[in-house]
Design a protein around this motif. Structure first.
Motif, PDB file in Angstrom:
ATOM      1  N   ASP A 105      39.862  -1.192  37.077  1.00  0.00           N
ATOM      2  CA  ASP A 105      38.451  -1.482  36.809  1.00  0.00           C
ATOM      3  C   ASP A 105      38.057  -2.722  37.606  1.00  0.00           C
ATOM      4  OD1 ASP A 105      35.916  -2.015  35.814  1.00  0.00           O
ATOM      5  OD2 ASP A 105      36.428  -1.406  33.777  1.00  0.00           O
ATOM      6  N   LYS A 106      37.633  -2.496  38.850  1.00  0.00           N
ATOM      7  CA  LYS A 106      37.332  -3.612  39.742  1.00  0.00           C
ATOM      8  C   LYS A 106      36.141  -4.434  39.259  1.00  0.00           C
ATOM      9  CE  LYS A 106      36.700  -4.830  44.592  1.00  0.00           C
ATOM     10  NZ  LYS A 106      35.666  -5.830  44.289  1.00  0.00           N
ATOM     11  N   SER A 107      35.120  -3.766  38.744  1.00  0.00           N
ATOM     12  CA  SER A 107      33.931  -4.493  38.292  1.00  0.00           C
ATOM     13  C   SER A 107      34.255  -5.397  37.114  1.00  0.00           C
ATOM     14  CB  SER A 107      32.802  -3.529  37.926  1.00  0.00           C
ATOM     15  OG  SER A 107      33.189  -2.664  36.866  1.00  0.00           O
ATOM     16  N   ASP A 110      36.356  -8.349  38.493  1.00  0.00           N
ATOM     17  CA  ASP A 110      35.523  -9.318  39.206  1.00  0.00           C
ATOM     18  C   ASP A 110      34.753 -10.196  38.225  1.00  0.00           C
ATOM     19  OD1 ASP A 110      36.394  -8.292  41.596  1.00  0.00           O
ATOM     20  OD2 ASP A 110      34.587  -7.107  41.983  1.00  0.00           O
ATOM     21  N   ALA A 230      31.771  -4.805  31.412  1.00  0.00           N
ATOM     22  CA  ALA A 230      31.654  -5.360  32.760  1.00  0.00           C
ATOM     23  C   ALA A 230      30.206  -5.692  33.096  1.00  0.00           C
ATOM     24  CB  ALA A 230      32.225  -4.379  33.788  1.00  0.00           C
ATOM     25  N   ALA A 234      28.440  -9.387  33.740  1.00  0.00           N
ATOM     26  CA  ALA A 234      27.778  -9.645  35.021  1.00  0.00           C
ATOM     27  C   ALA A 234      26.309  -9.985  34.870  1.00  0.00           C
ATOM     28  CB  ALA A 234      27.943  -8.433  35.935  1.00  0.00           C
TER      29      ALA A 234
END
Length: 249
Positions: A105-107, A110, A230, A234
């Protein structure tokens, strides 16, 4: 019950994130979505453990497991009281699952990386389980430590002593901390201690979990509700901390 058109909710008196320097996350059904299919595998292993321990068929073991869960809060707590099992053996057995369904899960990674301050996992599961799952998600390196059920002396959330032991061990000032958790009742004590609280609910009803575990409960001890961790970090958290602005400079 949560509805898709109410993905984000913040109470009028919600505690914000501007002064938060410690970010605390539950693991199961919080750091990964229900479609990762982690919890059904663990739940199935717990049922199998009960079957083997008591010599029951699957249906009877499942019924006993749920009775234990409702009476004691966790099956592990029940089995430690009722049958004096070794909790380490239970946890090793329950968490011996296939992790291939968990996707990077890159988001989320990050967003967690950009949070200013310390990041910790607080789970009723085992350290090994938390580390295995977080590694598959690609977020393990962002966390300072895992406070698991063994660190809590096998007293599970939502018991007040567990949160107090966690705060003391990691020298966390609760009024400067935020907790992300998927079960509403597990946020009552943290809110009382001064933490900002975020309830993470599934986007759609998860058939493998009970209804009360998925409710978007709007009660005073819950500051924020989201069904996309996420995105919430963000768009709601990072701008308030100044991290989003700093990254654009």
């Amino acid at each position: 019950m949560h509805h898709p058109d109410k993905a984000q909710f913040t109470t009028a008196a919600a505690r914000g994130f501007a002064d938060v320097d410690t970010w605390v996350f539950d693991l199961d059904n919080t750091l990964y979505p229900s479609d990762a299919a982690v919890w059904p595998k663990v739940d199935e292993r717990i049922t199998l453990y009960v079957m083997q321990l008591y010599g029951l068929d699957g249906i009877s073991a499942r019924a006993l497991q749920k009775y234990f869960y409702h009476r004691y809060g966790t099956t592990l707590s029940a089995l430690m009281v009722e049958s004096r099992i070794d909790p380490h053996d239970f946890l090793d057995f329950a968490h011996d699952i296939d992790h291939s369904s968990i996707k990077l899960d890159k988001s989320l990674g990050d967003a967690i990386e950009r949070l200013p301050g310390r990041k910790l996992i607080l789970t009723n599961g085992s350290r090994r389980h938390a580390e295995n799952v977080a590694a598959k998600l690609g977020i393990l390196d962002h966390f300072e430590d895992v406070f698991d059920i063994a660190a809590a002396d096998f007293v599970p959330k939502p018991e007040r002593t567990t949160y107090e032991r966690f705060l003391e061990k990691h020298a966390v000032e609760p009024t400067r901390a935020a907790l992300f958790e998927d079960i509403a009742r597990n946020l009552a004590v943290p809110h009382d201690l001064g933490m900002a609280t975020v309830l993470v609910v599934p986007k759609v009803t998860d058939p493998y979990r009970e209804a009360f575990e998925q409710e978007a409960v709007r009660e005073p001890h819950i500051d924020h509700i989201t069904d996309d961790l996420a995105a919430f970090l963000a768009t709601c958290v990072l701008p308030e901390t100044g991290s989003a602005t700093e990254e654009r400079r």
